[in-house]
Write an enzyme that holds these catalytic residues in place. Sequence first.
Site, PDB file in Angstrom:
ATOM      1  N   ALA A 116       0.722  -1.110   0.172  1.00  0.00           N
ATOM      2  CA  ALA A 116      -0.115  -0.107  -0.092  1.00  0.00           C
ATOM      3  C   ALA A 116       0.776   1.343   0.034  1.00  0.00           C
ATOM      4  O   ALA A 116       0.222   2.273  -0.480  1.00  0.00           O
ATOM      5  CB  ALA A 116      -0.932   0.151   1.194  1.00  0.00           C
ATOM      6  N   PRO A 118       3.158   4.594  -0.812  1.00  0.00           N
ATOM      7  CA  PRO A 118       2.780   5.527   0.196  1.00  0.00           C
ATOM      8  C   PRO A 118       1.076   5.794   0.187  1.00  0.00           C
ATOM      9  O   PRO A 118       0.794   6.611   1.135  1.00  0.00           O
ATOM     10  CB  PRO A 118       3.513   6.794  -0.381  1.00  0.00           C
ATOM     11  CG  PRO A 118       3.568   6.486  -2.011  1.00  0.00           C
ATOM     12  CD  PRO A 118       3.557   5.020  -2.226  1.00  0.00           C
ATOM     13  N   GLY A 119       0.518   5.006  -0.489  1.00  0.00           N
ATOM     14  CA  GLY A 119      -1.021   5.035  -0.085  1.00  0.00           C
ATOM     15  C   GLY A 119      -1.936   5.651  -1.289  1.00  0.00           C
ATOM     16  O   GLY A 119      -3.180   5.900  -1.070  1.00  0.00           O
ATOM     17  N   LYS A 121      -3.058   3.769  -4.116  1.00  0.00           N
ATOM     18  CA  LYS A 121      -4.111   3.238  -4.485  1.00  0.00           C
ATOM     19  C   LYS A 121      -4.952   3.197  -3.436  1.00  0.00           C
ATOM     20  O   LYS A 121      -6.234   2.960  -3.483  1.00  0.00           O
ATOM     21  CB  LYS A 121      -3.563   1.644  -4.899  1.00  0.00           C
ATOM     22  CG  LYS A 121      -2.464   1.903  -6.021  1.00  0.00           C
ATOM     23  CD  LYS A 121      -2.815   2.518  -7.234  1.00  0.00           C
ATOM     24  CE  LYS A 121      -1.545   2.434  -8.175  1.00  0.00           C
ATOM     25  NZ  LYS A 121      -0.545   3.012  -7.757  1.00  0.00           N
ATOM     26  N   GLU A 139       1.591  -2.385   4.486  1.00  0.00           N
ATOM     27  CA  GLU A 139       2.925  -2.172   3.901  1.00  0.00           C
ATOM     28  C   GLU A 139       3.707  -2.904   4.809  1.00  0.00           C
ATOM     29  O   GLU A 139       3.767  -2.559   5.757  1.00  0.00           O
ATOM     30  CB  GLU A 139       2.960  -0.725   3.764  1.00  0.00           C
ATOM     31  CG  GLU A 139       4.345  -0.302   3.492  1.00  0.00           C
ATOM     32  CD  GLU A 139       4.838  -0.883   2.050  1.00  0.00           C
ATOM     33  OE1 GLU A 139       4.327  -0.771   1.251  1.00  0.00           O
ATOM     34  OE2 GLU A 139       6.006  -1.096   2.015  1.00  0.00           O
ATOM     35  N   ARG A 144       8.405   2.759   4.944  1.00  0.00           N
ATOM     36  CA  ARG A 144       7.167   3.354   4.022  1.00  0.00           C
ATOM     37  C   ARG A 144       5.793   3.204   4.722  1.00  0.00           C
ATOM     38  O   ARG A 144       4.893   3.825   4.426  1.00  0.00           O
ATOM     39  CB  ARG A 144       7.388   2.390   2.933  1.00  0.00           C
ATOM     40  CG  ARG A 144       8.632   2.547   1.887  1.00  0.00           C
ATOM     41  CD  ARG A 144       8.544   1.912   0.723  1.00  0.00           C
ATOM     42  NE  ARG A 144       7.471   1.917  -0.131  1.00  0.00           N
ATOM     43  CZ  ARG A 144       7.439   2.621  -1.432  1.00  0.00           C
ATOM     44  NH1 ARG A 144       8.562   3.480  -1.482  1.00  0.00           N
ATOM     45  NH2 ARG A 144       6.407   2.737  -1.988  1.00  0.00           N
ATOM     46  N   ASP A 182      -0.442  -3.768  -6.044  1.00  0.00           N
ATOM     47  CA  ASP A 182       0.348  -2.885  -6.884  1.00  0.00           C
ATOM     48  C   ASP A 182       1.612  -2.998  -6.585  1.00  0.00           C
ATOM     49  O   ASP A 182       2.419  -2.642  -5.435  1.00  0.00           O
ATOM     50  CB  ASP A 182      -0.128  -1.333  -6.253  1.00  0.00           C
ATOM     51  CG  ASP A 182       0.264  -0.198  -7.365  1.00  0.00           C
ATOM     52  OD1 ASP A 182       0.538  -0.805  -8.370  1.00  0.00           O
ATOM     53  OD2 ASP A 182       0.965   0.560  -6.655  1.00  0.00           O
ATOM     54  N   CYS A 235       4.167  -0.767 -12.565  1.00  0.00           N
ATOM     55  CA  CYS A 235       4.609   0.236 -13.426  1.00  0.00           C
ATOM     56  C   CYS A 235       5.538  -0.124 -14.407  1.00  0.00           C
ATOM     57  O   CYS A 235       6.587   0.608 -14.563  1.00  0.00           O
ATOM     58  CB  CYS A 235       4.930   1.792 -12.540  1.00  0.00           C
ATOM     59  SG  CYS A 235       5.983   1.285 -11.309  1.00  0.00           S
TER      60      CYS A 235
HETATM   61  N1  SAM Z   1       0.175   1.135  -3.967  1.00  0.00           N
HETATM   62  C1  SAM Z   1       1.117   1.971  -3.705  1.00  0.00           C
HETATM   63  C2  SAM Z   1       0.679   3.428  -4.100  1.00  0.00           C
HETATM   64  O1  SAM Z   1      -0.411   3.503  -4.956  1.00  0.00           O
HETATM   65  O2  SAM Z   1       1.099   4.330  -3.210  1.00  0.00           O
HETATM   66  C3  SAM Z   1       2.697   1.651  -4.325  1.00  0.00           C
HETATM   67  C4  SAM Z   1       3.191   0.624  -4.112  1.00  0.00           C
HETATM   68  S1  SAM Z   1       4.711   0.345  -4.613  1.00  0.00           S
HETATM   69  C5  SAM Z   1       4.443  -0.182  -6.233  1.00  0.00           C
HETATM   70  C6  SAM Z   1       5.125  -1.343  -4.031  1.00  0.00           C
HETATM   71  C7  SAM Z   1       5.229  -1.711  -2.552  1.00  0.00           C
HETATM   72  O3  SAM Z   1       5.261  -2.941  -2.360  1.00  0.00           O
HETATM   73  C8  SAM Z   1       6.433  -0.856  -1.870  1.00  0.00           C
HETATM   74  O4  SAM Z   1       5.869  -0.015  -0.688  1.00  0.00           O
HETATM   75  C9  SAM Z   1       7.177  -2.169  -1.190  1.00  0.00           C
HETATM   76  O5  SAM Z   1       7.603  -1.498  -0.038  1.00  0.00           O
HETATM   77  C10 SAM Z   1       6.177  -2.892  -1.217  1.00  0.00           C
HETATM   78  N2  SAM Z   1       6.891  -4.503  -1.313  1.00  0.00           N
HETATM   79  C11 SAM Z   1       8.298  -4.682  -1.361  1.00  0.00           C
HETATM   80  N3  SAM Z   1       8.380  -5.992  -1.347  1.00  0.00           N
HETATM   81  C12 SAM Z   1       7.260  -6.614  -0.987  1.00  0.00           C
HETATM   82  C13 SAM Z   1       6.907  -7.889  -0.579  1.00  0.00           C
HETATM   83  N4  SAM Z   1       7.894  -8.856  -0.717  1.00  0.00           N
HETATM   84  N5  SAM Z   1       5.605  -8.221   0.052  1.00  0.00           N
HETATM   85  C14 SAM Z   1       4.732  -7.146  -0.106  1.00  0.00           C
HETATM   86  N6  SAM Z   1       5.009  -5.682  -0.496  1.00  0.00           N
HETATM   87  C15 SAM Z   1       6.307  -5.440  -0.636  1.00  0.00           C
END
Ligand code: SAM
Length: 472
Positions: A116, A118-119, A121, A139, A144, A182, A235
């Site tokens: 989630a 930084p938030g 979605k 998260e 983060r 995401d 992305c």
């Molecule tokens: N959904 C967020 C938004 O819209 O603001 C952006 C998410 S970002 C693309 C991906 C997130 O997945 C990051 O915050 C990261 O810390 C987290 N992440 C990294 N490894 C992960 C894991 N193994 N399991 C779950 N989340 C993970």
Amino acid sequence: MSRPQPHHQVDERFVQRMQERLGPESDSFFSTLESESPTSILINPAKAPGDAFENADPVPWCKAGRYLGKRPEFVFDPLFHAGCYYVMEASSMFIHHAISSLLQKEKPICVLDLCAAPGGKSAVALSCIPPGSVLVSNEVNKSRFQTLQFNIDKWGEPNVIRTCLDPGRIPWTGLFDLILVDAPCSGEGLFRKDKEARAEWSPANVTHCSARQRRILMEAQRLLAPGGYLIYSTCTYAEEENIQQVLWMAKEFSLIAKPLLVPDEWKVTTMTNGNSIGYQFYPHRVYGEGFFCAIMQKPADSPGYVATSNRSLRGYKPIVVETTFPKALTNWIKWDDSKGSLRFFESIDKEVYALQSSIDHDWLSHGLVRYPGVEIGNIKGASVPREIGLTFSPSHALALSQLLSDEMPSIELELEQAIRFLRKESVSTESGSPGWKVARYKGFALGWLKQTQAGLKNYLPTKYRIIKQQVK
Ligand code: SAM
């Protein structure tokens, strides 16, 4: 094939991959990478700032999305700090279209945003899930998670539970009607605005991201309710991280890819592989960055919610317990019954939280929830009987929440004073009656002030203050 310079900063193997995929159109793709990124915001429907963005162009796939012609210095706009809008990349607002297309408008649901921070979605989901629904915003990364907490507080909805867990530790198997993944990805779609992402790219990283996404997706399908929807997004353009993951979910877990109605004029590219389907955003076709989204449904005859988990949860002790309505809060909060009942929780440090939703679930049984709703404030001196001798210090989150009572005394600040407040400097207004006051700008709450004999004290949390100097 001739192509515009410079894309020497982009790995040659990435260039090759995109040329193979896009053919002659890759010229246009690569020159777009050297252009300026669009600036866009998601307007908070619960704090819509009147005519502030009246002339801004709408984002086609998200009714709360707006393009801003020029990037303002958001940090010096008090409405940004009040949570009236969230600065968000336009393509990724497609999640709004996906959620709105899938849901019945009235039935409250259980939603999980698995990755989630930084938030963004989570904010989109909160803008379009039915009233009474609950969102678990998770998260895994602790630093983060702090940013996520701040952004959810600013958005102000009272139906968000926050957890900071590895997906494998989330205990609510089969509970969620909708899950957003995401996923962390190779970030090719951000090459225009994030030059570091270009430097970090390699085929090995694509493979690494793909494997990590599968681990996350495996947990996501476990957590989905029968018939529930998974909205998967990245992305990036890499097929290993996109359509091939949809194919894998169908093969391994029988998840069914769901098509959406996507008007041609949006210029979104439909990707297919067998029965798998997903939507790809290319920056030279749409006004936004690179993005991929696919919707999958868990078969309705899958096993349902399992009330107790047999996973090892050792090391976790409950830090909050459910409590009755603390009468000391009567004047501080309001609620709207159409959004469900209000439940209260209290931590061992006497921090009180409130959660409003129609979903009846024992969220605390595993001791894994970090924030069971809006942090309302701290009740001190809570001896028996509890209501005697209580003093209450409201939290910053309450000021920004929809639960804040309209009856609370407020002080309306002009722009200059609002910026002083947000810098955690003293604000000068006429002295009024003693007690807590909501600092507002254009009617939107920014935080707390307290009038004492010594003057008006600024209670903005130090960590949220503006440090940057304004260039006039
Ligand atoms: N959904 C967020 C938004 O819209 O603001 C952006 C998410 S970002 C693309 C991906 C997130 O997945 C990051 O915050 C990261 O810390 C987290 N992440 C990294 N490894 C992960 C894991 N193994 N399991 C779950 N989340 C993970």
